[in-house]
Design a protein around this motif. Structure first.
Motif, short mmCIF file in Angstrom:
data_model
loop_
_atom_site.label_atom_id
_atom_site.label_comp_id
_atom_site.label_asym_id
_atom_site.label_seq_id
_atom_site.Cartn_x
_atom_site.Cartn_y
_atom_site.Cartn_z
N SER A 148 0.83 -1.21 0.00
CA SER A 148 0.00 0.00 0.00
C SER A 148 0.87 1.25 0.00
O SER A 148 0.58 2.23 -0.71
N TYR A 149 1.95 1.23 0.79
CA TYR A 149 2.87 2.36 0.78
C TYR A 149 3.50 2.54 -0.60
O TYR A 149 3.63 3.66 -1.10
N ALA A 150 3.92 1.42 -1.21
CA ALA A 150 4.55 1.50 -2.53
C ALA A 150 3.60 2.10 -3.56
O ALA A 150 4.00 2.93 -4.38
N GLU A 151 2.35 1.68 -3.51
CA GLU A 151 1.37 2.23 -4.45
C GLU A 151 1.17 3.73 -4.22
O GLU A 151 1.07 4.51 -5.17
N ARG A 152 1.13 4.12 -2.95
CA ARG A 152 0.93 5.53 -2.61
C ARG A 152 2.10 6.39 -3.09
O ARG A 152 1.91 7.53 -3.51
N LEU A 153 3.32 5.85 -3.03
CA LEU A 153 4.52 6.64 -3.33
C LEU A 153 5.03 6.47 -4.77
O LEU A 153 6.02 7.11 -5.14
N HIS A 154 4.38 5.64 -5.53
CA HIS A 154 4.92 5.23 -6.84
C HIS A 154 5.19 6.42 -7.76
O HIS A 154 6.24 6.49 -8.41
N ASP A 192 11.75 5.51 -6.43
CA ASP A 192 12.83 4.73 -5.82
C ASP A 192 12.42 4.18 -4.46
O ASP A 192 12.65 3.01 -4.14
N THR A 193 11.79 5.03 -3.65
CA THR A 193 11.30 4.58 -2.35
C THR A 193 10.21 3.53 -2.52
O THR A 193 10.15 2.56 -1.77
N ALA A 194 9.35 3.73 -3.52
CA ALA A 194 8.28 2.76 -3.76
C ALA A 194 8.86 1.39 -4.09
O ALA A 194 8.36 0.36 -3.62
N ARG A 195 9.93 1.36 -4.89
CA ARG A 195 10.54 0.07 -5.23
C ARG A 195 11.13 -0.62 -3.99
O ARG A 195 11.09 -1.85 -3.88
N ILE A 196 11.68 0.18 -3.09
CA ILE A 196 12.22 -0.41 -1.86
C ILE A 196 11.09 -1.04 -1.04
O ILE A 196 11.23 -2.15 -0.51
N PHE A 197 9.96 -0.35 -0.94
CA PHE A 197 8.83 -0.92 -0.20
C PHE A 197 8.29 -2.17 -0.89
O PHE A 197 7.86 -3.12 -0.21
#
Length: 324
Positions: A35-41, A46-51
């Motif tokens: 959910s975090y990755a989708e929110r930050l995509h 880059d942060t989304a890929r880490i999540f």
């Protein structure tokens, strides 16, 4: 204090239930990270890929736990979730965290991994099976690695004068052990005693009687809140600290919250005492709303609605009942 709660305590769980709890926790954490990755995509790819990678790692943890459960206890996994266990660490709703910005999401991820690491350490100590103990220890080490990744995510985007990780950890522990229970107690004591104190004041117009009622209500509420806080979570898994410390903070602040508008009735003149008590209530409610926003990260509008408006309604109820 086990008889105060209907939830299971971690010390009462068998190894099969501990594995089942770990499986459901890994499933929940994987969903949160996705959910975090989708929110930050879009804004922070880059942060989304880490999540996304952290979510995939949680899936691998879940698979290893399921395999271990099947090996020892068979394919049927008992249904046990974090909310079924007293003191087990909770997760904030994704919608609440994601609305607070990327820094708050990174901090939340670091806290999630720290709590998971602590759980696996405690669970490994409880295990008598060598293979299970090794698996739980390996997962604790993996969660520690994730925590370092989450910490680096936060540090990359913080100002140069940001506090060190140790200071953030210390502050977080202070908030969990002292600030949150104390603030909850202060709010409960301030609001819950408004009606009996002002109902007594306007019904009797006797300052000494009003003070005695306020004193009794404040002390009684403090004892109740203190025991409730201490019994709700033994701190073993949540990392919130000693239940005695949290109960003490909650109980003392509850009592003080009530005494704040009871003490003015030590003044023998009724009108003067009541005017001062009302002024104290006004300051108390706004101060609590500010602390809710500052320490509990409650949005300002919601804190105002919960504390100030709620307190005003309780105050009005007390005045109307006493005047009638």
């Amino acid at each position: 204090m086990r008889f105060f709660t209907q939830r299971r305590h971690f010390s009462d769980l068998g190894e099969r239930e501990i594995l089942a709890l770990a499986v459901s926790s890994e499933e929940d954490d994987a969903r949160i990270y996705r959910s975090y990755a989708e929110r930050l995509h879009d804004a922070y790819p880059d942060t989304a890929r880490i999540f996304e990678g952290m979510a995939a790692e949680e899936d691998r943890h879940r698979t290893r736990l399921i395999e271990q459960h099947e090996k020892r206890f068979g394919p049927t996994i008992p249904l046990i979730r974090r909310e079924h266990v007293a003191g087990y660490y909770a997760r904030r709703p994704v919608w609440l965290v994601e609305n607070l910005g990327i820094e708050r999401i990174r901090d939340e991820a670091a806290m999630m991994e720290k709590e998971a690491e602590h759980f696996y350490h405690v669970a490994a100590q409880r295990s008598t099976d060598a293979e299970t103990r090794k698996l739980l220890g390996d997962l604790a080490a993996a969660e520690a690695g994730h925590q370092q990744v989450a910490d680096r995510l936060a540090e990359e985007h913080l100002d140069a004068d940001a506090k060190s990780a140790e200071e953030r950890t210390a502050r977080r522990q202070f908030v969990l052990t002292w600030a949150q229970p104390g603030l909850a107690g202060l709010m409960d004591g301030s609001v819950s005693t408004l009606a009996p104190i002002f109902a007594t004041a306007f019904a009797t117009q006797d300052t000494s009687t009003t003070f005695l009622v306020g004193l009794a209500a404040s002390v009684g509420a403090g004892i109740s809140m203190g025991f409730t806080e201490a019994a709700s979570d033994d701190g073993e898994l949540s990392g919130r600290g000693s239940p005695i410390k949290r109960g003490l903070a909650s109980g003392v602040m509850t009592t003080l919250g009530g005494l704040g508008h009871a003490l003015p009735y030590l003044i023998p003149h009724f009108a003067t005492a009541t005017a001062i008590a009302i002024a104290v209530v006004f300051v108390e409610l706004w101060a609590i709303a500010w602390m809710q926003n500052r320490f509990m990260e409650t949005p300002w509008l919601r804190a105002t609605f919960q504390v100030v408006l709620g307190g005003a309604l309780v105050f009005a109820a007390g005045v109307l009942i006493g005047s009638g």
